[in-house]
Write an enzyme that holds these catalytic residues in place. Structure first.
Site, mmCIF file in Angstrom:
data_model
loop_
_atom_site.group_PDB
_atom_site.id
_atom_site.type_symbol
_atom_site.label_atom_id
_atom_site.label_comp_id
_atom_site.label_asym_id
_atom_site.label_seq_id
_atom_site.Cartn_x
_atom_site.Cartn_y
_atom_site.Cartn_z
ATOM 1 N N ASP A 79 -15.040 -11.596 6.705
ATOM 2 C CA ASP A 79 -13.573 -11.641 6.675
ATOM 3 C C ASP A 79 -13.063 -12.881 7.410
ATOM 4 O OD1 ASP A 79 -12.506 -8.429 6.114
ATOM 5 O OD2 ASP A 79 -14.559 -8.726 6.748
ATOM 6 N N THR A 148 -13.176 -4.304 2.776
ATOM 7 C CA THR A 148 -14.214 -4.590 3.792
ATOM 8 C C THR A 148 -15.127 -3.387 4.027
ATOM 9 O OG1 THR A 148 -12.748 -6.156 4.879
ATOM 10 C CG2 THR A 148 -14.595 -5.341 6.177
ATOM 11 N N ASP A 263 -2.418 -7.259 0.839
ATOM 12 C CA ASP A 263 -3.150 -6.462 -0.161
ATOM 13 C C ASP A 263 -2.440 -6.493 -1.512
ATOM 14 O OD1 ASP A 263 -5.297 -5.240 1.408
ATOM 15 O OD2 ASP A 263 -3.693 -4.182 2.463
HETATM 16 P P1 AMP Z 1 -7.976 1.526 -0.193
HETATM 17 O O1 AMP Z 1 -7.235 1.781 -1.469
HETATM 18 O O2 AMP Z 1 -7.993 2.732 0.706
HETATM 19 O O3 AMP Z 1 -9.330 0.937 -0.437
HETATM 20 O O4 AMP Z 1 -7.110 0.454 0.575
HETATM 21 C C1 AMP Z 1 -6.690 -0.749 -0.021
HETATM 22 C C2 AMP Z 1 -6.381 -1.769 1.063
HETATM 23 O O5 AMP Z 1 -5.378 -1.231 1.925
HETATM 24 C C3 AMP Z 1 -7.587 -2.083 1.946
HETATM 25 O O6 AMP Z 1 -7.489 -3.428 2.338
HETATM 26 C C4 AMP Z 1 -7.385 -1.178 3.136
HETATM 27 O O7 AMP Z 1 -7.912 -1.717 4.286
HETATM 28 C C5 AMP Z 1 -5.852 -1.084 3.241
HETATM 29 N N1 AMP Z 1 -5.441 0.240 3.736
HETATM 30 C C6 AMP Z 1 -5.031 1.301 3.029
HETATM 31 N N2 AMP Z 1 -4.749 2.379 3.821
HETATM 32 C C7 AMP Z 1 -4.982 1.960 5.065
HETATM 33 C C8 AMP Z 1 -4.880 2.560 6.364
HETATM 34 N N3 AMP Z 1 -4.467 3.825 6.528
HETATM 35 N N4 AMP Z 1 -5.207 1.832 7.433
HETATM 36 C C9 AMP Z 1 -5.612 0.548 7.286
HETATM 37 N N5 AMP Z 1 -5.728 -0.094 6.104
HETATM 38 C C10 AMP Z 1 -5.414 0.595 5.014
HETATM 39 MG MG MG Z 2 -7.145 -5.483 2.069
HETATM 40 MG MG MG Z 3 -9.124 -7.736 4.126
#
Ligand code: AMP
Ligand code: MG
Ligand code: MG
Length: 326
Positions: A79, A148, A263
């Site tokens: 990262d 990640t 994101d």
């Molecule tokens: P995911 O769909 O859960 O794979 O999340 C998509 C992106 O949003 C990734 O970069 C995750 O790190 C971030 N993300 C989603 N929910 C959270 C959370 N509760 N805390 C931290 N990052 C999140």
């Molecule tokens: Mg992300």
């Molecule tokens: Mg990232």
């Protein structure tokens, strides 16, 4: 516009295309040449940020994977190095453009920086007004490695590098690199989207893709409310965006707090550039402000579809449903 510094968006997107590909290659090389012990896994979350990483000596590979899976918001050397490559190189060529990047203020590492190619998109025709945009109205939003947690667990298809560009707070251009398939998708509103392999779904199909690692009871309830025919759980915002754009799912449905502006910016630009949309779970546009103190979390969730008509099938009514906060 005398006195106002301008940026040629064709050159800036070319640079992002070049850097997205290079950063993806770096992310893939680190994965292929380092063991899980050497990825430097730490947890940036409130719960994890002051806790020293647990020593992994003596643990089996399965136990190491369990530790990685238990992180809330992990960071690795992939990262940080990917961000140093993208941000340092962009600053060399476009010093006047503001940048917001997930890993914050990192030191520069000249050994990772390049002079990005600004001529890669010459054969594409950009509207005249995009060739001289005031620099002060542009912001580049960077997620140097999205997915990640999945990266540390070896779920390679979830990983992307995301570079999005907003103009006056609205995403207008995006570059998404998928390091393990070697694919780079880019798009600009008013120009188009390039690099997708689209397979048309059956008309009327309602498949949603949502989080793999942030599933909660509330999220499950909200998923039930939109009558999906199939629910796919995949890591990463970039990978889910690409799945919808390529026709492997019909909506990216995540009515829960958690994703951040880096994101969503690049994929929102791709949706906008191809006639689709990405909003919060209630159908409102996401705000993007780089000002100090501005909210960087998408507090009302994410909803993206290939068309505005399909969006209506999944938009939540705020009078009936509260977006999940966990
Ligand atoms: P995911 O769909 O859960 O794979 O999340 C998509 C992106 O949003 C990734 O970069 C995750 O790190 C971030 N993300 C989603 N929910 C959270 C959370 N509760 N805390 C931290 N990052 C999140
Ligand atoms: Mg992300
Ligand atoms: Mg990232």
């Amino acid at each position: 516009m005398a006195g106002v510094e301008t940026v040629n968006l064709q050159e800036l997107v070319s640079a992002c295309f070049d850097l997205g590909g290079r950063a993806g290659e770096l992310v893939r090389t680190i994965f292929e040449t380092k063991s899980i012990d050497d990825l430097g896994i730490s947890d940036k979350s409130e719960e994890g940020k002051d806790v020293a990483p647990k020593p992994t000596g003596g643990l089996s590979h399965e136990e190491k994977l369990e530790l990685a899976a238990a992180t809330v918001d992990p960071q690795t050397i992939a990262d940080t190095r990917s961000q140093q490559l993208i941000v340092g190189s962009l600053k060399r060529a476009f010093s006047s453009v503001a940048i917001v990047a997930e890993e914050g203020n990192l030191s520069r590492d000249a050994s990772l920086e390049v002079s990005p190619r600004q001529d890669l998109l010459r054969e594409h025709s950009f509207p005249e007004d995009l060739l001289a945009l005031p620099a002060r109205d542009l912001v580049v939003w960077i997620d140097p490695l999205d997915g990640t947690k999945e990266y540390t667990l070896g779920m390679k298809e979830a990983v992307t590098t995301l570079i999005g560009i907003t103009y006056k707070g609205v995403p207008i251009a995006g570059v998404v690199n998928a390091p393990f398939s070697g694919k780079t998708v880019w798009g600009v509103v008013g120009v188009g989207v390039f690099g997708l392999s689209y397979t048309a779904p059956e008309p009327g199909r309602r498949w949603i893709v949502t989080s793999r690692s942030h599933m909660t009871e509330r999220l499950q309830e909200l998923i039930k409310a939109v009558n999906a025919q199939k629910v796919l759980q995949v890591g990463g915002a970039g990978s889910k965006g690409l799945m919808v754009l390529e026709g492997q799912a019909d909506a990216y449905f995540f009515p829960q707090l958690g994703t951040k502006k880096w994101d969503t910016c690049a994929i929102e630009a791709l949706f906008r550039a191809s006639g689709g949309c990405l909003t919060d779970a209630y159908g409102a546009d996401l705000p993007y402000s780089p000002l100090p103190g501005a909210e960087l979390t998408n507090t009302l969730g994410v909803l993206a579809t290939r068309s505005k008509a399909e969006h209506a099938n999944y938009v939540l009514d705020p009078a009936r449903f509260t977006v999940s906060k966990f």
